[in-house]
Design a protein around this motif. Structure first.
Motif, PDB file in Angstrom:
ATOM      1  N   HIS A   1       0.858  -1.181   0.000  1.00  0.00           N
ATOM      2  CA  HIS A   1       0.000   0.000   0.000  1.00  0.00           C
ATOM      3  C   HIS A   1       0.895   1.232   0.000  1.00  0.00           C
ATOM      4  CE1 HIS A   1      -2.866   2.871   2.260  1.00  0.00           C
ATOM      5  NE2 HIS A   1      -3.077   2.950   0.962  1.00  0.00           N
TER       6      HIS A   1
ATOM      7  N   THR B   1      -1.357  -1.059  -4.153  1.00  0.00           N
ATOM      8  CA  THR B   1      -2.746  -0.691  -3.879  1.00  0.00           C
ATOM      9  C   THR B   1      -2.789   0.715  -3.303  1.00  0.00           C
ATOM     10  OG1 THR B   1      -2.725  -1.604  -1.642  1.00  0.00           O
ATOM     11  CG2 THR B   1      -3.399  -3.076  -3.434  1.00  0.00           C
ATOM     12  N   GLY B   2      -3.933   1.327  -3.419  1.00  0.00           N
ATOM     13  CA  GLY B   2      -4.169   2.679  -2.928  1.00  0.00           C
ATOM     14  C   GLY B   2      -5.360   3.251  -3.650  1.00  0.00           C
ATOM     15  N   HIS B   3      -5.779   4.426  -3.244  1.00  0.00           N
ATOM     16  CA  HIS B   3      -6.991   4.983  -3.844  1.00  0.00           C
ATOM     17  C   HIS B   3      -6.877   6.473  -4.139  1.00  0.00           C
ATOM     18  CE1 HIS B   3     -11.255   5.162  -4.816  1.00  0.00           C
ATOM     19  NE2 HIS B   3     -11.356   6.226  -4.034  1.00  0.00           N
TER      20      HIS B   3
ATOM     21  N   GLU C   1      -1.674   8.673  -3.964  1.00  0.00           N
ATOM     22  CA  GLU C   1      -1.252   7.273  -4.026  1.00  0.00           C
ATOM     23  C   GLU C   1      -1.144   6.802  -5.476  1.00  0.00           C
ATOM     24  OE1 GLU C   1      -3.195   5.943   0.272  1.00  0.00           O
ATOM     25  OE2 GLU C   1      -4.294   5.611  -1.591  1.00  0.00           O
TER      26      GLU C   1
ATOM     27  N   THR D   1      -3.803   0.535  -8.073  1.00  0.00           N
ATOM     28  CA  THR D   1      -4.357   1.677  -7.346  1.00  0.00           C
ATOM     29  C   THR D   1      -5.611   2.200  -8.058  1.00  0.00           C
ATOM     30  OG1 THR D   1      -2.873   3.172  -8.535  1.00  0.00           O
ATOM     31  CG2 THR D   1      -2.148   2.391  -6.378  1.00  0.00           C
TER      32      THR D   1
ATOM     33  N   THR E   1      -9.859  -5.911  -2.298  1.00  0.00           N
ATOM     34  CA  THR E   1      -8.558  -5.742  -1.646  1.00  0.00           C
ATOM     35  C   THR E   1      -8.309  -6.876  -0.660  1.00  0.00           C
ATOM     36  OG1 THR E   1      -8.675  -3.328  -1.874  1.00  0.00           O
ATOM     37  CG2 THR E   1      -7.159  -4.206  -0.218  1.00  0.00           C
TER      38      THR E   1
ATOM     39  N   TYR F   1       1.786  -8.735   2.888  1.00  0.00           N
ATOM     40  CA  TYR F   1       1.255  -7.375   2.761  1.00  0.00           C
ATOM     41  C   TYR F   1       2.191  -6.434   3.510  1.00  0.00           C
ATOM     42  CZ  TYR F   1      -1.671  -3.233   3.375  1.00  0.00           C
ATOM     43  OH  TYR F   1      -2.145  -1.936   3.379  1.00  0.00           O
TER      44      TYR F   1
ATOM     45  N   GLY G   1       2.456  -2.251   4.580  1.00  0.00           N
ATOM     46  CA  GLY G   1       1.785  -0.967   4.563  1.00  0.00           C
ATOM     47  C   GLY G   1       1.855  -0.260   5.904  1.00  0.00           C
TER      48      GLY G   1
ATOM     49  N   SER H   1      -3.130   2.239   8.471  1.00  0.00           N
ATOM     50  CA  SER H   1      -4.192   2.870   7.696  1.00  0.00           C
ATOM     51  C   SER H   1      -5.296   1.847   7.491  1.00  0.00           C
ATOM     52  CB  SER H   1      -3.669   3.360   6.331  1.00  0.00           C
ATOM     53  OG  SER H   1      -3.206   2.262   5.574  1.00  0.00           O
TER      54      SER H   1
ATOM     55  N   PRO I   1      -6.413   0.199   4.781  1.00  0.00           N
ATOM     56  CA  PRO I   1      -6.054  -1.026   4.046  1.00  0.00           C
ATOM     57  C   PRO I   1      -5.268  -2.032   4.885  1.00  0.00           C
ATOM     58  CG  PRO I   1      -5.782   0.871   2.626  1.00  0.00           C
ATOM     59  CD  PRO I   1      -6.088   1.417   3.994  1.00  0.00           C
TER      60      PRO I   1
END
Length: 348
Positions: free
Chosen positions: A195, A227-229, A233, A250, A258, A268, A270, A273, A275
């Motif tokens: 992330h 990943t991210g939004h 990101e 993303t 996800t 994973y 990150g 946060s 996620p």
């Protein structure tokens, strides 16, 4: 018999099954990690009252997530700034469901107002300076000075229902919907999900650190999925994708997707946060970066296959409104080397 107390009253005896009735309302409008943290409370409630239906109130961005929560029978959606028509429809729906108890896991201004407007006779929330009027039963948010995990804090609200707050269960198993065609995510034990952001700037890792991390993973022959939004990101991910062979996802995954991606991967990585807490719902190993916040309060609610990296600066935890160093040292002093060494414990 009416056991309703005046707003803000401290109740000594728990509510009876007759008081609870056939349906209960749980409210947690936002944020992502905080919504995930309510899952042990839902699990605990279902164990004690398996026949009582659960309605869960949240905001639009989190509807798809709450719909896959075990024990939730109906998801109620309310915008952050609802109008009179929406509020009236919400109240009618609560009346139709027959909810007699509301538990507000947030107790912020918005959720306090919705809890009061619901018309539910028994309303449980946290004691505060200016929102006690919304509730008939109150719980102290921080009864002790020692850090208390958010999961434990939310479970304590259930004491008003006669449910002991210990032991606290683990997260319930999230049902994984079978996917097919383009949406199918194949299991890849050599995939590392990274992330590339965080909920606010005080938890964001340096972009050059991300480049060093991704290079180290790719050089080991591992498959990296980003990943991210948020726009920031996506920009970070685009810069990484221009330099390294990886999958830039993303802005392309829903919250349930996800979870499925992480569950089908080997690791994973990150920062603290939302996620990260989605990832904690799987059994996939986690490497979590903690800067201004404390794992004792907001760490992943699981012990197995979790490595937490953090510095020991005396300013932690902080308000996350300003940084005395301006450079967010607590995050930037977590080096790519530290993260890679933690990652190699789980995947090679």
């Amino acid at each position: 018999m009416n056991h309703t107390r005046p707003a803000g009253a401290l109740a000594s005896s728990p509510l009876s099954l007759e008081d609870i009735g056939d349906c209960i309302l749980f409210a947690r409008p936002r944020l992502l990690g905080d919504i995930v943290f309510t899952l042990p409370a839902l699990e605990l409630f279902a164990r004690h009252f398996p026949r009582v239906k659960v309605a869960y109130l949240t905001e639009p961005p989190f509807v798809d997530l709450v719909r896959i929560f075990p024990h939730v029978h109906e998801v109620l959606v309310m915008d952050r700034r609802p109008g009179p028509v929406s509020l009236a429809a919400f109240r009618r729906r609560i009346r139709h469901l027959g909810c007699r108890v509301a538990v507000d896991f947030h107790s912020g201004p918005h959720s306090a107002l919705l809890t009061r407007i619901s018309g539910v006779p028994h309303r449980i929330g946290y004691r505060s300076r200016n929102r006690n009027w919304a509730y008939t039963r109150l719980t102290a948010r921080h009864p002790h000075r020692a850090p208390r995990h958010s999961v434990a804090n939310q479970v304590r609200l259930l004491e008003h229902l006669g449910i002991p707050h210990r032991p606290i269960p683990a997260y319930p198993r999230i049902p994984m919907k079978k996917q097919s065609g383009r949406n199918r995510i194949a299991f890849d034990p050599h995939r590392v999900v990274v992330h590339v952001g965080a909920g606010n700037r005080f938890r964001i890792w340096n972009e050059s650190h991300f480049h060093a991390l991704v290079k180290g993973l790719v050089d080991k022959g591992l498959h990296v999925a980003l990943t991210g939004h948020s726009p920031a990101e996506r920009t970070t991910a685009a810069g990484l994708a221009a330099r390294y062979p990886l999958d830039d996802l993303t802005g392309k995954l829903s919250m349930p997707s996800t979870i499925y991606l992480v569950a089908a991967s080997g690791l994973y990585i990150g920062a603290d946060s939302g996620p990260l807490h989605l990832a904690s719902l799987t059994e996939t190993p986690l490497v979590a970066l903690y800067g201004p916040s404390l794992p004792a309060v907001s760490g992943p609610w699981r012990n197995r296959n979790v490595t937490i990296l953090q510095t020991q600066l005396p300013c932690r935890p902080c308000s996350q409104r300003r940084c005395r160093y301006d450079t967010i040292r607590c995050m930037q002093e977590i080096t790519p080397h530290d993260v890679l060494q933690a990652a190699y414990q789980y995947i090679s």
